[in-house]
Write a protein that holds these residues in place. Structure first.
Motif, PDB file in Angstrom:
ATOM      1  N   ILE A 130       5.750   0.186   3.204  1.00  0.00           N
ATOM      2  CA  ILE A 130       6.802   0.645   2.294  1.00  0.00           C
ATOM      3  C   ILE A 130       7.394   1.956   2.785  1.00  0.00           C
ATOM      4  O   ILE A 130       8.613   2.177   2.713  1.00  0.00           O
ATOM      5  CB  ILE A 130       6.249   0.777   0.866  1.00  0.00           C
ATOM      6  CG1 ILE A 130       5.895  -0.603   0.323  1.00  0.00           C
ATOM      7  CG2 ILE A 130       7.270   1.471  -0.045  1.00  0.00           C
ATOM      8  CD1 ILE A 130       5.231  -0.578  -1.044  1.00  0.00           C
ATOM      9  N   ALA A 131       6.540   2.850   3.307  1.00  0.00           N
ATOM     10  CA  ALA A 131       7.040   4.112   3.851  1.00  0.00           C
ATOM     11  C   ALA A 131       8.009   3.858   5.001  1.00  0.00           C
ATOM     12  O   ALA A 131       9.089   4.470   5.065  1.00  0.00           O
ATOM     13  CB  ALA A 131       5.873   4.984   4.318  1.00  0.00           C
ATOM     14  N   GLN A 133       9.749   1.155   5.525  1.00  0.00           N
ATOM     15  CA  GLN A 133      10.961   0.554   4.960  1.00  0.00           C
ATOM     16  C   GLN A 133      11.898   1.634   4.422  1.00  0.00           C
ATOM     17  O   GLN A 133      13.113   1.606   4.662  1.00  0.00           O
ATOM     18  CB  GLN A 133      10.587  -0.422   3.848  1.00  0.00           C
ATOM     19  CG  GLN A 133      11.789  -1.103   3.201  1.00  0.00           C
ATOM     20  CD  GLN A 133      11.381  -2.027   2.066  1.00  0.00           C
ATOM     21  OE1 GLN A 133      10.205  -2.323   1.866  1.00  0.00           O
ATOM     22  NE2 GLN A 133      12.353  -2.486   1.308  1.00  0.00           N
ATOM     23  N   ASN A 134      11.352   2.589   3.682  1.00  0.00           N
ATOM     24  CA  ASN A 134      12.181   3.658   3.119  1.00  0.00           C
ATOM     25  C   ASN A 134      12.749   4.565   4.211  1.00  0.00           C
ATOM     26  O   ASN A 134      13.873   5.065   4.093  1.00  0.00           O
ATOM     27  CB  ASN A 134      11.362   4.482   2.126  1.00  0.00           C
ATOM     28  CG  ASN A 134      10.996   3.686   0.875  1.00  0.00           C
ATOM     29  OD1 ASN A 134      11.641   2.693   0.564  1.00  0.00           O
ATOM     30  ND2 ASN A 134       9.960   4.121   0.180  1.00  0.00           N
ATOM     31  N   LYS A 137      15.732   2.775   5.740  1.00  0.00           N
ATOM     32  CA  LYS A 137      16.895   2.909   4.865  1.00  0.00           C
ATOM     33  C   LYS A 137      17.535   4.288   5.000  1.00  0.00           C
ATOM     34  O   LYS A 137      18.758   4.429   4.906  1.00  0.00           O
ATOM     35  CB  LYS A 137      16.494   2.653   3.416  1.00  0.00           C
ATOM     36  CG  LYS A 137      16.153   1.212   3.107  1.00  0.00           C
ATOM     37  CD  LYS A 137      15.778   1.042   1.640  1.00  0.00           C
ATOM     38  CE  LYS A 137      15.446  -0.403   1.313  1.00  0.00           C
ATOM     39  NZ  LYS A 137      15.045  -0.563  -0.116  1.00  0.00           N
ATOM     40  N   ALA A 138      16.700   5.299   5.227  1.00  0.00           N
ATOM     41  CA  ALA A 138      17.213   6.667   5.359  1.00  0.00           C
ATOM     42  C   ALA A 138      17.808   6.942   6.737  1.00  0.00           C
ATOM     43  O   ALA A 138      18.420   7.988   6.949  1.00  0.00           O
ATOM     44  CB  ALA A 138      16.092   7.666   5.069  1.00  0.00           C
ATOM     45  N   TRP A 192      12.117  -4.769   6.931  1.00  0.00           N
ATOM     46  CA  TRP A 192      12.725  -3.585   7.556  1.00  0.00           C
ATOM     47  C   TRP A 192      14.101  -3.911   8.119  1.00  0.00           C
ATOM     48  O   TRP A 192      15.043  -3.147   7.947  1.00  0.00           O
ATOM     49  CB  TRP A 192      11.834  -3.051   8.673  1.00  0.00           C
ATOM     50  CG  TRP A 192      10.452  -2.675   8.241  1.00  0.00           C
ATOM     51  CD1 TRP A 192      10.023  -2.362   6.978  1.00  0.00           C
ATOM     52  CD2 TRP A 192       9.285  -2.598   9.078  1.00  0.00           C
ATOM     53  NE1 TRP A 192       8.676  -2.089   6.965  1.00  0.00           N
ATOM     54  CE2 TRP A 192       8.195  -2.224   8.240  1.00  0.00           C
ATOM     55  CE3 TRP A 192       9.044  -2.803  10.436  1.00  0.00           C
ATOM     56  CZ2 TRP A 192       6.902  -2.041   8.742  1.00  0.00           C
ATOM     57  CZ3 TRP A 192       7.760  -2.630  10.926  1.00  0.00           C
ATOM     58  CH2 TRP A 192       6.708  -2.249  10.094  1.00  0.00           C
ATOM     59  N   TYR A 288       5.033  11.466   3.897  1.00  0.00           N
ATOM     60  CA  TYR A 288       4.881  10.698   2.659  1.00  0.00           C
ATOM     61  C   TYR A 288       5.686  11.304   1.508  1.00  0.00           C
ATOM     62  O   TYR A 288       6.325  10.585   0.736  1.00  0.00           O
ATOM     63  CB  TYR A 288       3.408  10.632   2.256  1.00  0.00           C
ATOM     64  CG  TYR A 288       2.614   9.523   2.914  1.00  0.00           C
ATOM     65  CD1 TYR A 288       3.214   8.619   3.791  1.00  0.00           C
ATOM     66  CD2 TYR A 288       1.251   9.363   2.654  1.00  0.00           C
ATOM     67  CE1 TYR A 288       2.486   7.608   4.394  1.00  0.00           C
ATOM     68  CE2 TYR A 288       0.512   8.350   3.242  1.00  0.00           C
ATOM     69  CZ  TYR A 288       1.136   7.483   4.113  1.00  0.00           C
ATOM     70  OH  TYR A 288       0.412   6.483   4.698  1.00  0.00           O
ATOM     71  N   PHE A 291       9.240  10.157   1.622  1.00  0.00           N
ATOM     72  CA  PHE A 291       9.624   8.745   1.680  1.00  0.00           C
ATOM     73  C   PHE A 291       8.803   7.804   0.792  1.00  0.00           C
ATOM     74  O   PHE A 291       8.995   6.584   0.861  1.00  0.00           O
ATOM     75  CB  PHE A 291       9.560   8.254   3.128  1.00  0.00           C
ATOM     76  CG  PHE A 291      10.547   8.931   4.034  1.00  0.00           C
ATOM     77  CD1 PHE A 291      11.896   8.641   3.945  1.00  0.00           C
ATOM     78  CD2 PHE A 291      10.129   9.884   4.953  1.00  0.00           C
ATOM     79  CE1 PHE A 291      12.819   9.270   4.777  1.00  0.00           C
ATOM     80  CE2 PHE A 291      11.038  10.524   5.793  1.00  0.00           C
ATOM     81  CZ  PHE A 291      12.389  10.217   5.696  1.00  0.00           C
ATOM     82  N   LEU A 292       7.922   8.335  -0.039  1.00  0.00           N
ATOM     83  CA  LEU A 292       7.135   7.482  -0.924  1.00  0.00           C
ATOM     84  C   LEU A 292       7.144   8.005  -2.349  1.00  0.00           C
ATOM     85  O   LEU A 292       7.151   9.222  -2.573  1.00  0.00           O
ATOM     86  CB  LEU A 292       5.679   7.398  -0.444  1.00  0.00           C
ATOM     87  CG  LEU A 292       5.355   6.479   0.734  1.00  0.00           C
ATOM     88  CD1 LEU A 292       3.876   6.590   1.090  1.00  0.00           C
ATOM     89  CD2 LEU A 292       5.710   5.030   0.432  1.00  0.00           C
ATOM     90  N   LYS A 330      10.888  -9.248  -6.044  1.00  0.00           N
ATOM     91  CA  LYS A 330      11.191  -8.661  -4.736  1.00  0.00           C
ATOM     92  C   LYS A 330      11.187  -9.692  -3.603  1.00  0.00           C
ATOM     93  O   LYS A 330      11.992  -9.609  -2.683  1.00  0.00           O
ATOM     94  CB  LYS A 330      10.170  -7.548  -4.428  1.00  0.00           C
ATOM     95  CG  LYS A 330      10.192  -6.387  -5.422  1.00  0.00           C
ATOM     96  CD  LYS A 330      11.520  -5.677  -5.443  1.00  0.00           C
ATOM     97  CE  LYS A 330      11.453  -4.386  -6.256  1.00  0.00           C
ATOM     98  NZ  LYS A 330      11.086  -4.573  -7.668  1.00  0.00           N
TER      99      LYS A 330
END
Length: 365
Positions: A130-131, A133-134, A137-138, A192, A288, A291-292, A330
């Motif tokens: 998840i980190a 993935q974020n 996106k950034a 991703w 973290y 991004f989390l 999701k």
């Protein structure tokens, strides 16, 4: 609003689901099903349950709102279809289906149903994935173009029962060539990249560790996405070696990610805009906070001890929240099939000597 009433098909993996659903305040496990009466009895001795049945249709008759399909792979699609036809929500273990025809039937059932279908690809809920993935996106990795996923897990001890009879794992995952259990490795990279696989090439070295097996010791599945991005998937469920069930890497124009290959190592990143030098790796934990969400940095007590590094709890909680709030899940039916189809088509590629095979676009079916 009352709690979401859950039924579980399959007691082996079902016990983990029972424990995670029991930690979610807005859900309750109402019923369980298993055709094996001894397994069912053992489950009921361990967990309080209102309804325990040996027939799947009887499970659907117990007044449940959603069913967890933790059955052997060959039952996933047909059991999901039966539930969807009765407008019962589905959380299905991987893989979604065992054939292209089943994929078609499952998609049609999901389209016709008032209920939602979600694939229980828990690896997409792992904190590190998840980190990443974020971070994608950034834009901190720049333009991403290559990823890897590996699932190395010797489970030969599960291929035969106490009487020496082949189990579903031997029959369904090892009786044919190809990447027969690849969604754990493929799901996070596809998430991703945000696009589907268009072509697969699959090769293997043959069977050496278990010469009597049809499936290769190690299978490599190369996946090219619609825009030409590349994902390398390795599946190995027989080799004599320590497990490594969660290796991933990602490469972009401005950075990269490397998961641990050996227990005890850390998740590492290199980012052009963050690193001190071109050779200075960073610990993923160092970013973290940026991004989390907080609950994924400091796990709540409910997530502690949950399987797959806490991911199972977060997946179950997300499923319950989406259903209760009438929000899209999701990993819906389209993503579920996009995770599943490359593995099914890899079976054609490997027997054709690794030739590319086109993966259909399920969104046009």
């Amino acid at each position: 609003m009352r709690k979401l009433r859950i039924g579980i098909a399959g007691t082996s993996r079902g016990s983990h689901f029972y424990e995670d659903f029991s930690k979610v305040k807005n859900a309750e496990v109402l019923a369980v099903m298993d055709p094996d009466e001894k397994s069912l009895e053992s489950f009921c001795q361990k967990y309080p349950i209102n309804h325990a049945v040996t027939d799947y249709n009887d499970l659907l008759d117990t007044g449940i709102d959603a069913v967890v399909i933790a059955s052997p792979i060959q039952f996933h699609a047909q059991q999901a279809i039966l539930a969807l036809q009765r407008d019962i929500h589905v959380l299905s273990e991987v893989t979604a289906a065992s054939s292209i025809d089943e994929c078609h039937s499952l998609l049609n059932a999901a389209k016709m149903s008032k209920a939602q279908y979600m694939l229980a690809e828990n690896y997409c809920y792992i904190r590190e994935n998840i980190a990443i993935q974020n971070m994608v996106k950034a834009g901190v990795f720049g333009q991403i173009y290559f990823a890897e996923g590996e699932y190395l897990h010797n489970v030969t001890y599960l291929h035969y029962d106490d009487e020496g009879k082949p189990t579903w794992r031997r029959k369904e995952t090892m009786s044919k060539r190809g990447c027969t259990y690849g969604t754990h490795s493929l799901g996070p990279p596809l998430t991703w990249f945000g696009e589907r696989v268009k072509y697969v090439n699959c090769i293997g070295p043959g069977a050496h560790t278990m010469p009597e097996y049809e499936n290769d010791d190690t299978t490599i599945m190369l996946c090219r996405t619609e825009s030409g991005l590349l994902i390398n998937i390795r599946l190995d469920m027989v080799s004599n070696r320590p497990h490594n069930m969660g290796y991933y890497s990602l490469q972009g124009t401005k950075g990269c990610y490397e998961a641990p290959r050996i227990p005890g190592e850390e998740h590492k990143i290199w980012l052009k805009d963050y690193a001190e030098s071109s050779e200075s790796w960073m610990n993923l934990k160092d970013v973290y906070d940026e991004f989390l969400p907080r609950e994924l940095i400091n796990f709540p007590q409910e997530a502690e001890g949950s399987h797959h590094w806490g991911a199972d709890y977060f997946m179950v909680k997300d499923f319950v929240d989406c259903i209760r709030e009438n929000q899209p899940v999701k990993i819906d039916i389209y993503k579920a099939l996009e995770f599943t189809l490359p593995g099914l088509l890899s079976e054609d590629s490997i027997v054709a000597g690794g030739k590319p095979v086109e993966v259909p676009d399920v969104r046009t079916w």
